[in-house]
Design a protein around this motif. Structure first.
Motif, PDB file in Angstrom:
ATOM      1  N   ASN A  43     -56.012 -19.448   9.418  1.00 55.79           N
ATOM      2  CA  ASN A  43     -55.130 -20.075  10.524  1.00 55.79           C
ATOM      3  C   ASN A  43     -53.567 -19.604  10.401  1.00 55.79           C
ATOM      4  O   ASN A  43     -52.803 -20.281  10.853  1.00 55.79           O
ATOM      5  N   SER A  44     -53.434 -18.405  10.094  1.00 55.82           N
ATOM      6  CA  SER A  44     -52.129 -18.126   9.609  1.00 55.82           C
ATOM      7  C   SER A  44     -51.718 -17.157  10.974  1.00 55.82           C
ATOM      8  O   SER A  44     -52.259 -16.349  11.649  1.00 55.82           O
ATOM      9  N   TYR A 113     -45.594 -22.152  16.329  1.00 60.31           N
ATOM     10  CA  TYR A 113     -44.374 -22.723  15.947  1.00 60.31           C
ATOM     11  C   TYR A 113     -43.897 -24.203  16.434  1.00 60.31           C
ATOM     12  O   TYR A 113     -43.482 -25.061  15.801  1.00 60.31           O
ATOM     13  N   GLN A 114     -44.457 -24.326  17.671  1.00 56.72           N
ATOM     14  CA  GLN A 114     -44.319 -25.450  18.280  1.00 56.72           C
ATOM     15  C   GLN A 114     -45.197 -26.723  17.602  1.00 56.72           C
ATOM     16  O   GLN A 114     -44.887 -27.790  17.632  1.00 56.72           O
ATOM     17  N   ALA A 115     -46.327 -26.167  17.007  1.00 55.65           N
ATOM     18  CA  ALA A 115     -47.152 -26.916  16.217  1.00 55.65           C
ATOM     19  C   ALA A 115     -46.461 -27.432  14.691  1.00 55.65           C
ATOM     20  O   ALA A 115     -47.139 -28.183  13.751  1.00 55.65           O
ATOM     21  N   GLY A 116     -45.579 -26.804  14.375  1.00 54.25           N
ATOM     22  CA  GLY A 116     -44.937 -26.897  13.170  1.00 54.25           C
ATOM     23  C   GLY A 116     -45.330 -25.977  12.051  1.00 54.25           C
ATOM     24  O   GLY A 116     -44.639 -26.067  10.766  1.00 54.25           O
ATOM     25  N   GLY A 117     -45.890 -24.998  12.455  1.00 56.33           N
ATOM     26  CA  GLY A 117     -46.576 -23.995  11.278  1.00 56.33           C
ATOM     27  C   GLY A 117     -47.081 -24.582  10.237  1.00 56.33           C
ATOM     28  O   GLY A 117     -47.801 -25.785  10.337  1.00 56.33           O
ATOM     29  N   ALA A 118     -47.693 -23.833   9.210  1.00 57.46           N
ATOM     30  CA  ALA A 118     -48.777 -24.189   8.132  1.00 57.46           C
ATOM     31  C   ALA A 118     -48.377 -23.504   6.764  1.00 57.46           C
ATOM     32  O   ALA A 118     -48.194 -22.033   7.171  1.00 57.46           O
ATOM     33  N   ALA A 119     -48.376 -23.908   5.864  1.00 63.78           N
ATOM     34  CA  ALA A 119     -48.231 -23.233   4.581  1.00 63.78           C
ATOM     35  C   ALA A 119     -49.786 -22.549   4.440  1.00 63.78           C
ATOM     36  O   ALA A 119     -50.707 -23.151   4.305  1.00 63.78           O
ATOM     37  N   SER A 179     -44.046 -18.936   3.792  1.00 66.10           N
ATOM     38  CA  SER A 179     -44.631 -20.418   4.221  1.00 66.10           C
ATOM     39  C   SER A 179     -45.054 -21.233   3.250  1.00 66.10           C
ATOM     40  O   SER A 179     -45.036 -22.618   3.451  1.00 66.10           O
ATOM     41  N   SER A 180     -45.153 -20.797   1.990  1.00 58.97           N
ATOM     42  CA  SER A 180     -45.629 -21.583   0.854  1.00 58.97           C
ATOM     43  C   SER A 180     -44.390 -22.068  -0.128  1.00 58.97           C
ATOM     44  O   SER A 180     -44.174 -23.009  -0.327  1.00 58.97           O
ATOM     45  N   LEU A 181     -43.318 -20.880   0.158  1.00 60.15           N
ATOM     46  CA  LEU A 181     -42.255 -21.047  -1.118  1.00 60.15           C
ATOM     47  C   LEU A 181     -41.201 -21.716  -0.239  1.00 60.15           C
ATOM     48  O   LEU A 181     -40.380 -22.395  -1.124  1.00 60.15           O
ATOM     49  N   ILE A 182     -40.667 -21.775   0.927  1.00 58.00           N
ATOM     50  CA  ILE A 182     -39.744 -22.212   1.691  1.00 58.00           C
ATOM     51  C   ILE A 182     -40.000 -23.071   2.783  1.00 58.00           C
ATOM     52  O   ILE A 182     -39.736 -24.464   2.744  1.00 58.00           O
ATOM     53  N   SER A 183     -40.710 -22.749   3.789  1.00 56.41           N
ATOM     54  CA  SER A 183     -40.951 -23.509   4.983  1.00 56.41           C
ATOM     55  C   SER A 183     -42.340 -22.943   5.851  1.00 56.41           C
ATOM     56  O   SER A 183     -42.347 -21.585   5.749  1.00 56.41           O
ATOM     57  N   PRO A 184     -42.999 -23.926   6.127  1.00 56.81           N
ATOM     58  CA  PRO A 184     -44.199 -23.709   6.959  1.00 56.81           C
ATOM     59  C   PRO A 184     -44.047 -22.603   8.205  1.00 56.81           C
ATOM     60  O   PRO A 184     -44.743 -22.061   8.686  1.00 56.81           O
ATOM     61  N   LEU A 185     -42.695 -23.046   8.621  1.00 54.77           N
ATOM     62  CA  LEU A 185     -42.310 -22.242   9.719  1.00 54.77           C
ATOM     63  C   LEU A 185     -41.869 -20.811   9.676  1.00 54.77           C
ATOM     64  O   LEU A 185     -41.898 -19.920  10.708  1.00 54.77           O
ATOM     65  N   ALA A 186     -41.981 -20.440   8.226  1.00 48.97           N
ATOM     66  CA  ALA A 186     -41.846 -18.679   8.234  1.00 48.97           C
ATOM     67  C   ALA A 186     -42.831 -18.042   8.677  1.00 48.97           C
ATOM     68  O   ALA A 186     -42.856 -16.991   8.883  1.00 48.97           O
TER      69      ALA A 186
END
Length: 299
Positions: A43-44, A113-119, A179-186
């Protein structure tokens, strides 16, 4: 610098085109399938964007098969100068395919992005993106070499797209990592960057191939090079007119030169042949028409 075009027999040209098509189609199908499966599993957004790009590559690969088949057909009564104009038409089809991939990548990234992203897990996606970048780098090198040998704008566009894919895969790689190290929005942000890069390359590829179809002329630097080469031929006093136009991917040159009006016709004819032969040494030049006038005569 003097460029000399090596003559490539038609049979060898067809073989090179065939090899380029096999590598392009096979590589793109493999990558589209691999990245599509990983995007579905993880789901990336970044990998989805990269998968959309690979699917568009498969589409244009199929179009290339038809377009290049037409381009390499010999001249006939209806097309006495050959079918080379199909080449830049294929390049435009590549551009359209790239634009669709850019749109799909941007659309999906916006939704994520609208959904908040995911790690994204740092396992399978990382390996797929690295392998994808390595395969595309190899395809860029191989197709680029063939494009240079053949002077093919469609294969040049394909090589450019392969290089673009290397960078988009690496952008997706960075997005998954961050996305795993800093923010899911990456992850969706990386998807936006992939889309922007696709659109950038589509613009330049489309601009170049549209110029070929519209009969654009050579650059000022090229024209000056052709004039200098012509005036270096013994017997040529000066060039007082030159017009260039692309007929498909190759240039046609119409040139007026001044020579000593007292020279016999057979000597003047030898000079014009020497001019045409010299200009055809440039790899981008296909045909040369030389008009001769006595010195001091300007029409």
């Amino acid at each position: 610098m003097r460029w000399v075009r090596d003559y490539i027999p038609q049979e060898d040209q067809n073989r090179l085109y065939r090899n380029a098509l096999i590598i392009t189609l096979g590589g793109n199908i493999l990558l589209a399938a691999g990245k599509g499966i990983v995007a579905w599993l993880t789901n990336s957004a970044a990998i989805y964007s990269d998968a959309a790009n690979s699917i568009s590559d498969v589409v244009y690969s199929l179009l290339m098969v038809l377009g290049l088949y037409m381009a390499i057909q010999p001249p006939d009564l209806g097309h006495p100068q050959g079918h080379s104009r199909f080449e830049p038409l294929v390049g435009l089809l590549v551009t359209i395919s790239m634009c669709f991939a850019g749109y799909e990548a941007a659309r999906n990234s916006f939704e994520r992005y609208q959904a908040g992203g995911a790690a994204i897990a740092l396992d399978l996606p990382m390996y797929v993106l690295l392998v994808s970048a390595a395969i595309k780098a190899g395809m860029f090198w191989y197709i680029g070499r063939i494009a240079k040998k053949l002077g093919s704008p469609s294969l040049k566009a394909t090589a450019t797209d392969n290089l673009s894919d290397v960078l988009t895969s690496m952008a997706a790689f960075v997005g998954v990592l961050l996305s795993s190290l800093i923010s899911p929005l990456a992850d969706p942000i990386a998807g936006f960057l992939v889309a922007a890069w696709i659109f950038k390359n589509a613009f330049f590829v489309g601009k170049e191939n549209l110029g070929y179809l519209m009969g654009k002329g050579a650059s000022m630097e090229q024209v000056e090079t052709y004039i200098h080469a012509t005036e270096s031929i013994p017997g040529v006093l000066r060039v007082h007119h030159i017009m260039t136009e692309y007929a498909g991917p190759k240039l046609v040159i119409d040139m007026h030169i001044n020579v000593d009006g007292s020279k016999p016709l057979n000597e003047v004819h030898t000079i014009t042949d020497a001019v045409a032969d010299r200009l055809k040494e440039f790899p981008e030049v296909d045909r040369v028409y030389v008009h001769v006038e006595p010195d001091g005569w300007v029409d």
